[in-house]
Design a protein around this motif. Structure first.
Motif, short mmCIF file in Angstrom:
data_model
loop_
_atom_site.label_atom_id
_atom_site.label_comp_id
_atom_site.label_asym_id
_atom_site.label_seq_id
_atom_site.Cartn_x
_atom_site.Cartn_y
_atom_site.Cartn_z
N VAL A 17 0.80 -1.22 0.00
CA VAL A 17 0.00 0.00 0.00
C VAL A 17 0.84 1.27 0.00
CG1 VAL A 17 -1.65 1.32 1.40
CG2 VAL A 17 -2.09 -1.07 0.86
N TYR A 77 0.27 9.82 5.86
CA TYR A 77 -0.24 9.81 4.49
C TYR A 77 -1.22 10.95 4.21
CZ TYR A 77 -4.59 7.91 6.37
OH TYR A 77 -5.76 7.74 7.08
N ASN A 159 2.39 7.63 -3.50
CA ASN A 159 1.13 7.95 -2.83
C ASN A 159 0.85 9.45 -2.83
OD1 ASN A 159 2.55 5.56 -1.51
ND2 ASN A 159 0.48 5.26 -0.76
N ALA A 161 -2.55 12.04 -1.10
CA ALA A 161 -3.82 12.05 -0.37
C ALA A 161 -4.97 12.47 -1.28
CB ALA A 161 -3.72 13.00 0.82
N GLN A 204 -0.85 6.55 -6.73
CA GLN A 204 -1.81 5.93 -5.81
C GLN A 204 -2.48 7.03 -4.99
OE1 GLN A 204 -1.31 2.22 -3.55
NE2 GLN A 204 -1.73 3.42 -1.69
N ASP A 206 -4.67 7.83 -1.89
CA ASP A 206 -5.09 7.24 -0.62
C ASP A 206 -6.42 7.85 -0.20
OD1 ASP A 206 -2.83 5.61 -0.37
OD2 ASP A 206 -1.66 7.25 0.47
N SER A 207 -7.44 6.99 -0.09
CA SER A 207 -8.80 7.49 0.14
C SER A 207 -9.54 6.69 1.21
CB SER A 207 -9.58 7.45 -1.18
OG SER A 207 -10.71 8.27 -1.12
N HIS A 252 -6.61 3.53 -3.14
CA HIS A 252 -6.59 2.71 -1.92
C HIS A 252 -7.71 3.15 -0.99
CE1 HIS A 252 -5.40 0.42 1.51
NE2 HIS A 252 -5.25 1.50 2.23
N CYS A 254 -9.58 2.00 2.81
CA CYS A 254 -9.43 1.14 3.99
C CYS A 254 -10.30 1.66 5.12
CB CYS A 254 -7.97 1.02 4.42
SG CYS A 254 -7.36 2.37 5.42
N CYS A 350 -2.83 -2.47 4.35
CA CYS A 350 -2.55 -1.04 4.45
C CYS A 350 -1.04 -0.87 4.58
CB CYS A 350 -3.30 -0.42 5.63
SG CYS A 350 -3.52 1.37 5.48
N THR A 354 2.37 3.99 8.63
CA THR A 354 1.34 4.98 8.37
C THR A 354 1.65 6.33 9.00
OG1 THR A 354 -0.29 3.19 8.30
CG2 THR A 354 -1.15 5.42 8.53
#
Length: 393
Positions: A17, A77, A159, A161, A204, A206-207, A252, A254, A350, A354
């Motif tokens: 991830v 992130y 990545n 955001a 990527q 990140d959501s 992504h 989660c 994940c 983080t």
């Protein structure tokens, strides 16, 4: 040349991830910076460069095909954007995850031992959101390009955001509506998205807002109302990425990378149609932890569009168990049997780093888990190539 998400045509490919354990020296510098303590910027940048080089090489050596920079330079992130965009400051009183509030004694214990307790209290939006400093992104891209040129992975992603996750963790105290805030964030983040792709990396996005947002900030909303909010977040994201080919992106979602009850997680089936409206061609989702390991069956009922592929998590990112490669293979085969082998890339639930604090999964164990991921993908590849019809799993 624009990078595109590869497909598992000859064998099951592997990825993860994004965030990876940071070296202790780098961790100490990031914490000092975050807490306003003295540190040397030149030393920090040197440590970041070295950590990215090492992380990319270790991923390739572990058998990971589609690698990241480990998010070595970022405090987290979502909150990293406050260093790159203007308009943030102060501190808003936020929410704790509702599942932990339901088990408050456990939540207190997590605080005592330094565990991850999700909260969206912190810096908020109190002025117009605009690009403030493009240098950190340029530095990240240069560090990653250097590391990739040496290690030569199959592909590489970086990545960024989503507008929705920024609004989740940096709450709006300036714009007249949440809608206006989301649109401002999308406008400000568009340049970062496009720069990552222009640099030759897969983007990527990140959501976690599309899933975790339900029990972190919107527990007062019924399921249908939350799905409507998620649909608006996807609409804004699609506008922000309109200039990027779908095959150059992965999304992504989660439910929060923490060891908690998760009994209030919104089911994947409730949000999957909204998630599939997002432009990115690849969808990364949790599939290993005890709350979501069963949801491969969702794709028996909801057909995966022809232009989409899945990146199911087949190793957990909150447990120090090292998965047996056989378990990993079985998890991969469940998805391959439903959507087709060429549309499954094995991933993690994940990230393993983080936040810029000591991670939940011990660093050496995190790397062992990634090696187990690659071993399991190899097992699954052999079975898919030698056994006709539906595979066991």
């Amino acid at each position: 040349m624009t990078a595109v998400m590869p497909r598992s045509t000859d064998r099951i490919l592997t990825t993860h991830v994004g965030s990876l354990p940071r070296p202790e020296r780098l961790l100490a510098l990031l914490v000092a910076k975050a807490e306003g303590q003295a540190y040397e910027e030149e030393t920090l940048q040197s440590e970041v460069r070295e950590a990215v080089q090492d992380a990319v090489a270790r991923q390739v050596n572990a058998g990971i095909d589609i690698v990241s920079d480990g998010e070595m330079s970022k405090p987290s992130y979502a909150t990293y954007v406050t260093e790159r965009l203007s308009g943030f400051g102060g501190r808003a009183k936020g929410h704790r995850a509702q599942d932990l509030l339901d088990y408050i004694d456990y939540a207190r214990r997590l605080v005592e031992i330094g565990g991850v307790v999700p909260s969206n209290s912190g810096p908020c939006c109190e002025a117009p959101v605009r690009l403030k400093d493009a240098k950190p992104l340029r530095t990240d891209l240069a560090n990653f390009q250097s590391a990739v040129s040496r290690a030569k992975p199959v592909a590489a992603f970086m990545n960024a955001a989503s507008p929705g996750v920024v609004s989740l963790f940096q709450r709006n105290q300036y714009y007249p509506s949440e809608d206006a805030y989301l649109e401002a964030l999308a406008d400000a983040l568009r340049a970062e998205y496009e720069a990552i792709v222009d640099a030759g990396f897969i983007l990527q996005i990140d959501s976690p807002d599309l899933a975790m947002g339900r029990h972190l900030a919107h527990a007062d909303k019924d399921e249908q109302r939350f799905v409507e909010l998620a649909a608006r977040q996807v609409e804004v994201l699609n506008a922000a990425t309109a200039n990027i080919p779908p095959e150059a992106m992965r999304l992504h979602i989660c439910w929060g990378n923490y060891e908690g009850p998760h009994h209030l997680d919104i089911p994947l089936e409730a949000i999957i149609e909204v998630v599939l409206r997002a432009r990115p061609a690849a969808i990364s989702l949790e599939a290993a932890n005890p709350r979501h390991a069963h949801e491969w069956t969702v794709f028996e009922r909801v057909p995966l569009p022809d232009d989409k592929i899945l990146l199911p998590g087949v190793i957990d990112s909150t447990s120090n168990y090292i998965e047996h490669p056989e378990v990993v293979a079985q998890r991969i085969l469940r998805y391959a049997n439903v959507v087709g082998r060429e549309r499954v890339i094995a991933s993690s639930d994940c990230g393993f780093g983080t936040f810029s604090r000591y991670p939940t999964v011990f660093p050496a164990i995190a790397w062992a888990k990634l090696a187990a991921l690659a071993q399991g993908a190899e097992l699954a590849s052999r079975r898919l190539s030698t056994r006709p019809g539906r595979q066991d799993g």
